[in-house]
Design a protein around this motif. Structure first.
Motif, short mmCIF file in Angstrom:
data_model
loop_
_atom_site.label_atom_id
_atom_site.label_comp_id
_atom_site.label_asym_id
_atom_site.label_seq_id
_atom_site.Cartn_x
_atom_site.Cartn_y
_atom_site.Cartn_z
N GLN A 155 -1.73 -7.09 -20.19
CA GLN A 155 -2.95 -7.06 -19.37
C GLN A 155 -4.14 -6.54 -20.18
N ASP A 156 -3.88 -5.56 -21.02
CA ASP A 156 -4.94 -4.99 -21.85
C ASP A 156 -5.46 -6.02 -22.85
N ILE A 157 -4.55 -6.76 -23.47
CA ILE A 157 -4.96 -7.80 -24.42
C ILE A 157 -5.74 -8.90 -23.71
N ALA A 158 -5.25 -9.31 -22.54
CA ALA A 158 -5.92 -10.36 -21.78
C ALA A 158 -7.32 -9.94 -21.36
N ALA A 162 -11.21 -11.81 -21.31
CA ALA A 162 -11.48 -12.24 -19.93
C ALA A 162 -12.93 -12.65 -19.71
N GLY A 163 -13.83 -12.20 -20.56
CA GLY A 163 -15.24 -12.55 -20.42
C GLY A 163 -15.98 -11.74 -19.38
N ARG A 164 -15.31 -10.74 -18.82
CA ARG A 164 -15.95 -9.85 -17.84
C ARG A 164 -15.22 -8.52 -17.87
N PRO A 165 -15.90 -7.43 -17.53
CA PRO A 165 -15.21 -6.13 -17.48
C PRO A 165 -14.26 -6.07 -16.30
N LEU A 166 -13.18 -5.35 -16.46
CA LEU A 166 -12.22 -5.20 -15.37
C LEU A 166 -12.80 -4.33 -14.26
N THR A 167 -12.33 -4.55 -13.05
CA THR A 167 -12.72 -3.72 -11.93
C THR A 167 -11.88 -2.44 -11.94
N LEU A 168 -12.26 -1.50 -11.10
CA LEU A 168 -11.52 -0.24 -11.03
C LEU A 168 -10.08 -0.48 -10.59
N ASP A 169 -9.88 -1.36 -9.63
CA ASP A 169 -8.52 -1.66 -9.18
C ASP A 169 -7.71 -2.31 -10.29
N GLU A 170 -8.33 -3.17 -11.07
CA GLU A 170 -7.62 -3.84 -12.16
C GLU A 170 -7.24 -2.86 -13.26
N ILE A 171 -8.13 -1.94 -13.58
CA ILE A 171 -7.83 -0.93 -14.60
C ILE A 171 -6.72 0.00 -14.11
N THR A 172 -6.79 0.36 -12.84
CA THR A 172 -5.76 1.23 -12.27
C THR A 172 -4.39 0.57 -12.36
N ALA A 176 -1.39 1.85 -14.78
CA ALA A 176 -0.15 2.25 -14.11
C ALA A 176 1.05 1.63 -14.82
N ASN A 177 0.83 0.49 -15.46
CA ASN A 177 1.88 -0.16 -16.23
C ASN A 177 1.92 0.35 -17.67
N LYS A 178 0.80 0.26 -18.37
CA LYS A 178 0.78 0.56 -19.80
C LYS A 178 1.12 2.02 -20.11
N LEU A 208 0.49 11.80 -11.69
CA LEU A 208 0.40 12.37 -13.04
C LEU A 208 0.07 11.30 -14.07
N GLY A 209 0.73 10.14 -13.97
CA GLY A 209 0.50 9.07 -14.93
C GLY A 209 -0.94 8.61 -14.95
N LEU A 210 -1.55 8.48 -13.77
CA LEU A 210 -2.94 8.04 -13.71
C LEU A 210 -3.88 9.13 -14.20
N ALA A 211 -3.61 10.37 -13.85
CA ALA A 211 -4.43 11.48 -14.35
C ALA A 211 -4.40 11.55 -15.87
N PHE A 212 -3.22 11.31 -16.44
CA PHE A 212 -3.07 11.32 -17.90
C PHE A 212 -3.99 10.29 -18.55
N GLN A 213 -4.02 9.08 -18.00
CA GLN A 213 -4.83 8.03 -18.59
C GLN A 213 -6.32 8.32 -18.43
N ILE A 214 -6.72 8.84 -17.28
CA ILE A 214 -8.13 9.19 -17.10
C ILE A 214 -8.54 10.25 -18.12
N ALA A 215 -7.67 11.23 -18.33
CA ALA A 215 -7.95 12.25 -19.34
C ALA A 215 -8.08 11.63 -20.72
N ASP A 216 -7.24 10.63 -21.03
CA ASP A 216 -7.34 9.92 -22.31
C ASP A 216 -8.69 9.22 -22.45
N ASP A 217 -9.14 8.59 -21.37
CA ASP A 217 -10.44 7.90 -21.40
C ASP A 217 -11.57 8.90 -21.63
N ILE A 218 -11.46 10.07 -21.02
CA ILE A 218 -12.48 11.11 -21.22
C ILE A 218 -12.46 11.59 -22.67
#
Length: 289
Positions: A155-158, A162-172, A176-178, A208-218
């Motif tokens: 999904q990250d590679i795609a 994609a030609g457009r930024p992902l939405t919040l739901d799509e990133i979530t 949640a997978n990656k 916890l998994g989602l919090a971890f990724q948000i912290a990574d983005d920060i």
């Protein structure tokens, strides 16, 4: 207290990994494997050990599954860093495996670490009940494969084309997978070792998994590469949508804090015995690496 517990778990895991690789052939790929599993916080392994402790399973038994998830996580980093993926040249403050050796060695080292993870889970020392071992193997296969981490990477590679930024739901969903799938497995593994219902730990694990990724983005936005041990500000340079780009720094921090509170609340059924897991959730968003 938490830092000491994390270091103790890490020491156990490193001993188990060293034992697993002790008899391997003296080849460049073996050296690359040892290199790839060295260092790191061992947070995923810590979650396995502390989750198991909630069910009375001692660390000396849980360490086999803890080492397995760390081996599989290391494989994912080796492949993720390669030129065909994220093309990173720095990991944990050291050259990435494909830089220190070459692409072929990196592919093989990652492959071998992945299979080593399943070998450790399948070993009778992991659990005397073969049905438990099968459950651990099958659930980790799902978490790391096309229904989990591999799907998230795809999904990250795609998203890059994609030609457009992902939405919040799509990133979530992507994260949640990656990132989240292996963290969820880690937090739930203790219940699997105990032949218990994983539901009480699932809410904690997901938040916890989602919090971890948000912290990574920060950290990618405002982190110090000397502390993180990897390149920072690469997402913005690549034009990738992240939790920070969509929510802003303050919004991302608020969302991460809310997720940690959600994770802690999910542990209420375990009382004070879950304090190490609560501390891990707070650590996830306070870390600098």
């Amino acid at each position: 207290m938490f830092e000491a517990q994390l270091k103790s778990a890490a020491a156990r895991i490193e001993t188990r990994l060293a034992s697993a690789l002790a008899g391997a052939a003296d080849q460049p790929v073996t050296h690359a494997m040892r290199y790839a599993v060295s260092g790191g916080k061992r947070l995923r392994g810590f979650l396995v050990i502390e989750g198991a402790a909630l069910y009375g399973i001692p660390a000396e038994q849980a360490v086999h599954a803890a080492a397995a998830i760390e081996a599989l996580h290391a494989y994912s980093l080796v492949h993720d860093d390669m030129p065909c993926m994220d093309n990173d040249d720095l990991r944990r403050g050291q050259p990435t495996v494909h830089v220190k050796w070459d692409d072929g060695t990196a592919v093989l080292a990652g492959d071998a670490l992945q299979t080593l993870a399943f070998e450790m889970l399948a070993d009778p020392s992991c659990h005397q009940d073969p049905t438990v071992r099968i459950d651990l193997v099958a659930s980790l296969a799902r978490a790391s494969g096309i229904d989990g981490m591999v799907l998230g990477q795809a999904q990250d590679i795609a998203a890059e084309t994609a030609g457009r930024p992902l939405t919040l739901d799509e990133i979530t969903d992507l994260q949640a997978n990656k990132t989240g799938a292996l963290i969820r497995w880690s937090a739930e593994a203790g219940a699997r070792l105990a032949r218990a219902d994983i539901a009480p730990l699932s809410g904690y694990a997901t938040a916890l998994g989602l919090a971890f990724q948000i912290a990574d983005d920060i950290l990618d936005v405002e982190g110090d590469s000397e502390k993180t041990g990897k390149r920072v500000q690469k997402d913005a340079a690549a034009g990738k949508a992240t939790f920070v780009s969509l929510l802003g720094l303050d919004g991302a921090r608020a969302r991460a804090r809310a997720l940690v509170e959600e994770a802690e609340t999910a542990l209420a059924v375990f009382g004070d015995r879950a304090d190490p897991l609560r501390a891990a959730a707070r650590f996830v968003i306070a870390r600098e690496a």
